[in-house]
Design a protein around this motif. Structure first.
Motif, PDB file in Angstrom:
ATOM      1  N   THR A 332       0.833  -1.196   0.000  1.00 43.79           N
ATOM      2  CA  THR A 332       0.000   0.000   0.000  1.00 43.79           C
ATOM      3  C   THR A 332       0.871   1.251   0.000  1.00 43.79           C
ATOM      4  O   THR A 332       1.853   1.337   0.743  1.00 43.79           O
ATOM      5  CB  THR A 332      -0.927   0.000   1.231  1.00 43.79           C
ATOM      6  OG1 THR A 332      -1.702  -1.204   1.222  1.00 43.79           O
ATOM      7  CG2 THR A 332      -1.857   1.195   1.236  1.00 43.79           C
ATOM      8  N   ALA A 333       0.503   2.226  -0.801  1.00 43.37           N
ATOM      9  CA  ALA A 333       1.279   3.466  -0.903  1.00 43.37           C
ATOM     10  C   ALA A 333       1.335   4.187   0.439  1.00 43.37           C
ATOM     11  O   ALA A 333       0.486   3.987   1.318  1.00 43.37           O
ATOM     12  CB  ALA A 333       0.666   4.370  -1.961  1.00 43.37           C
ATOM     13  N   GLY A 334       2.323   5.063   0.577  1.00 40.27           N
ATOM     14  CA  GLY A 334       2.646   5.655   1.868  1.00 40.27           C
ATOM     15  C   GLY A 334       1.854   6.874   2.270  1.00 40.27           C
ATOM     16  O   GLY A 334       2.343   7.667   3.099  1.00 40.27           O
ATOM     17  N   ALA A 335       0.640   7.070   1.767  1.00 44.73           N
ATOM     18  CA  ALA A 335      -0.146   8.245   2.154  1.00 44.73           C
ATOM     19  C   ALA A 335      -0.422   8.250   3.655  1.00 44.73           C
ATOM     20  O   ALA A 335      -0.414   9.309   4.300  1.00 44.73           O
ATOM     21  CB  ALA A 335      -1.459   8.271   1.371  1.00 44.73           C
ATOM     22  N   LEU A 336      -0.646   7.083   4.240  1.00 48.02           N
ATOM     23  CA  LEU A 336      -0.929   6.992   5.670  1.00 48.02           C
ATOM     24  C   LEU A 336       0.316   7.281   6.498  1.00 48.02           C
ATOM     25  O   LEU A 336       0.220   7.823   7.612  1.00 48.02           O
ATOM     26  CB  LEU A 336      -1.476   5.604   5.999  1.00 48.02           C
ATOM     27  CG  LEU A 336      -2.071   5.400   7.390  1.00 48.02           C
ATOM     28  CD1 LEU A 336      -3.288   6.297   7.605  1.00 48.02           C
ATOM     29  CD2 LEU A 336      -2.467   3.934   7.593  1.00 48.02           C
ATOM     30  N   ASP A 337       1.494   6.948   5.957  1.00 48.35           N
ATOM     31  CA  ASP A 337       2.749   7.199   6.669  1.00 48.35           C
ATOM     32  C   ASP A 337       2.899   8.685   6.985  1.00 48.35           C
ATOM     33  O   ASP A 337       3.302   9.077   8.086  1.00 48.35           O
ATOM     34  CB  ASP A 337       3.948   6.760   5.829  1.00 48.35           C
ATOM     35  CG  ASP A 337       3.841   5.358   5.271  1.00 48.35           C
ATOM     36  OD1 ASP A 337       2.724   4.941   4.904  1.00 48.35           O
ATOM     37  OD2 ASP A 337       4.869   4.674   5.175  1.00 48.35           O
ATOM     38  N   VAL A 338       2.588   9.525   5.973  1.00 51.69           N
ATOM     39  CA  VAL A 338       2.765  10.965   6.128  1.00 51.69           C
ATOM     40  C   VAL A 338       1.795  11.500   7.178  1.00 51.69           C
ATOM     41  O   VAL A 338       2.161  12.348   8.008  1.00 51.69           O
ATOM     42  CB  VAL A 338       2.563  11.682   4.781  1.00 51.69           C
ATOM     43  CG1 VAL A 338       2.804  13.175   4.921  1.00 51.69           C
ATOM     44  CG2 VAL A 338       3.476  11.094   3.718  1.00 51.69           C
ATOM     45  N   VAL A 339       0.555  11.005   7.164  1.00 47.48           N
ATOM     46  CA  VAL A 339      -0.420  11.426   8.169  1.00 47.48           C
ATOM     47  C   VAL A 339       0.047  11.034   9.564  1.00 47.48           C
ATOM     48  O   VAL A 339      -0.011  11.837  10.512  1.00 47.48           O
ATOM     49  CB  VAL A 339      -1.804  10.818   7.869  1.00 47.48           C
ATOM     50  CG1 VAL A 339      -2.792  11.142   8.981  1.00 47.48           C
ATOM     51  CG2 VAL A 339      -2.346  11.333   6.532  1.00 47.48           C
ATOM     52  N   ALA A 340       0.528   9.812   9.714  1.00 47.52           N
ATOM     53  CA  ALA A 340       1.005   9.350  11.016  1.00 47.52           C
ATOM     54  C   ALA A 340       2.157  10.206  11.520  1.00 47.52           C
ATOM     55  O   ALA A 340       2.220  10.572  12.703  1.00 47.52           O
ATOM     56  CB  ALA A 340       1.430   7.883  10.927  1.00 47.52           C
TER      57      ALA A 340
END
Length: 563
Positions: A332-340
């Motif tokens: 899964t792409a890292g869009a959630l990483d940046v939010v976290a």
């Protein structure tokens, strides 16, 4: 009532994965096939726990569902199970099974589904076991089930009359054995009402500017959509399409993506007429979802990232005042990483498979998670949850629209563009090569392990024919809770531009192999919201085709599905 002991012999192809056992219906119809697996399941469980326990049973309504349930009833009676909770008409979505197990403190559950795979006499069927936390059986359990099937010499069954499943109620076919037919929606709908602000969503449905369309793809979610969206929240009945569960899913593939949810995509991308503000679909068993706006597709990585960003509008999280953690699967792409990172919240990257999220949830380390394969969920249950994801988006749109005039409404496109402006945009695409010869798929993966994993930049540049190729590895995960190690979960190929592609074999098919190629690029520029995904990802796609030699190994000119 006498129980029969039926002689049998092991069947070699009953290896059970996290998604259970999936085969063609004709395979399950072979003599002793289903019975062997069920007896293997019962034999693998501690007998002192099995005897007198309560199990939940339900399925997505596909062909062979009702036949399988009657066989399981007879075998459960013969193996000492005390009580079965069965969904009305044999129907329970996968998320609902998880919810019922947790709500009733049942020992576990048997789910009859092949998820997003086609249904019908010549199509797919599946069966899986969920444990007491409501989640899929971990590998230690599925290994025991398989070992038990390979040691079988007999199975036990009771000669019972078919149990009527059309009406809610309790029967006792035998002393000390109870079958309770439960309302398929009741426990799940009550749970959703505790999680979300239903009055706010009702107000959204009353707005003249808001139009909604939900497509159940003729799967089990249609039952829940009618109860929750129409009966409870007040959506108009015409907002629901393909919401009658069918044994063959209307002859279609019940997979909520841009290829198979064609009816919904056509409506949301119509050139004329009133296009709904929000369109959504779910799959055969209700654990996956797709979110669309007016001429706008919300990718699964973006969807879970937006839900995480707006966690405060969901009372279930707001009451606790915090998010315990966020997680995504490796492809899964890292869009959630940046939010976290921006939120200062603990983050986890796991292999594909909800059981890995479940371990983190049980340890109190995870609140919201998602997979690029259209799976989104939270710690309210231990499965991904399509209806939950749609309700989350309805909550966000209701929140964003509250300050607007009644003739206006926030849209998924508005919400996503604002999100990209804040966090940057992860541009993604997935290519699926379905029903590939298994030996050919394995040969391709071995080629990458030999020619790419751990090799120098120079080797990778030559292999991919791309000057920005930088690193390639095989993802191995060590579970922080049980310390189990899961090696070779997918091959990751990185570029100096920050882009990557991932290659893995999917375990959700019933025959052959499915190769999935995942492409990802990150763009934090002001122009990111208007970037064209195909153009942005074209160099990575070309590099992946060169490096994998997928055309050579599969004989395919292109993918079966592009998302």
């Amino acid at each position: 009532m006498a129980f029969r002991t039926v002689p049998t012999t092991p069947i070699a192809d009953q290896k059970t994965g996290t998604s259970g056992l999936r085969k063609k219906v004709t395979v399950f119809q072979q003599p002793h096939y289903l019975e062997n697996w069920i007896q293997g399941l019962f034999n693998s469980l501690p007998q002192e726990q099995l005897h007198g326990c309560t199990l939940v049973i339900g399925g997505d309504g596909r062909f062979y569902n009702s036949v399988a349930i009657q066989k399981i009833i007879c075998m459960a009676a013969a193996n000492g199970v005390g009580k079965l909770l069965i969904g009305q008409n044999g129907l329970l979505s996968t998320p609902a099974v998880s919810a019922v197990i947790r709500e009733t403190h049942s020992y576990g559950g048997i789910i009859l589904t092949a998820s997003h795979n086609p249904g019908g006499p010549n199509a797919d069927f599946g069966i899986k076991f969920n444990v007491s936390n409501g989640g899929p059986a971990p590998e230690s359990v599925t290994d025991r089930i398989y070992a038990a099937t390979q040691a079988l010499r007999e199975y036990k069954i009771a000669d019972l009359r078919p149990v009527e499943l059309s009406a809610v109620g309790t029967t006792s076919p035998l002393p000390h054995f109870v079958v309770e037919v439960i309302d398929a929606c009741e426990i799940y709908a009550r749970l959703m009402e505790r999680i979300f602000d239903f009055p706010a969503i009702r107000a959204l449905f009353r707005r003249p500017s808001f139009r909604f369309l939900f497509d159940a793809l003729s799967g089990v979610t249609g039952v829940y959509a009618k109860r929750i969206f129409v009966d409870i929240l007040g959506a108009p009945a015409e907002a629901l399409v393909n919401c009658t569960p069918l044994e063959d899913f209307g002859g279609h593939h019940p997979d909520p993506n841009l290829t198979y949810a064609k009816h919904l995509v056509d409506r949301m991308y119509a050139a004329q007429g009133h296009v709904p503000v929000l369109g959504a679909a779910s799959d055969g068993d209700g654990d996956r979802n797709m979110i669309l706006g007016d001429h706008f597709f919300v990718t699964p990585p973006d969807s879970v990232a937006v839900i995480a960003h707006y966690w405060r509008v969901i009372p279930y999280f707001a009451r606790e005042g915090r998010i315990k953690g966020l997680a995504r699967s490796m492809p899964t792409a890292g869009a959630l990483d940046v939010v976290a990172q921006r939120m200062g919240v603990e983050f986890h990257e796991t292999p594909t498979g909800w059981k890995f999220f479940g371990n983190l949830m049980d340890a109190g380390l995870l609140s919201i998670c998602g997979e690029e394969s259209f799976g989104t969920g939270s710690d309210h249950i231990r499965e991904k949850d399509g209806i939950w994801a749609v309700l989350a988006w309805l909550s966000i749109i209701a929140h964003k629209s509250a300050a607007l005039p009644l003739d206006k409404c926030a849209t998924p496109a508005d919400i996503m563009r604002e999100h990209w402006t804040t966090y940057g945009r992860h541009i993604v695409m997935r290519h699926d090569y379905e029903n590939v010869d298994s030996a050919a798929a394995a040969a391709m993966m071995q080629h990458l392990m030999t020619a790419a994993v751990g090799h120098s930049e120079a080797d990778l540049k030559a292999l991919a024919k791309d000057p920005t190729a930088q690193k390639c590895d095989s993802f191995t995960y060590t579970d922080p809770i049980d310390h189990s190690v899961s090696p070779n979960q997918g091959i990751r190929f990185y570029f100096s531009t920050g882009s990557r592609f991932v290659v893995r074999l999917s375990g959700t098919g019933s025959s052959g192999a499915t190769i999935r190629l995942y492409f990802e690029a990150y763009d934090s520029s002001p122009a990111a919201p208007t970037a064209d995904p195909k153009s942005s990802l074209a160099p990575i796609v070309a590099a992946a085709l060169n490096a994998t030699r997928i055309a050579h190994f599969t004989g395919r000119d292109g993918p079966t599905v592009v998302t």
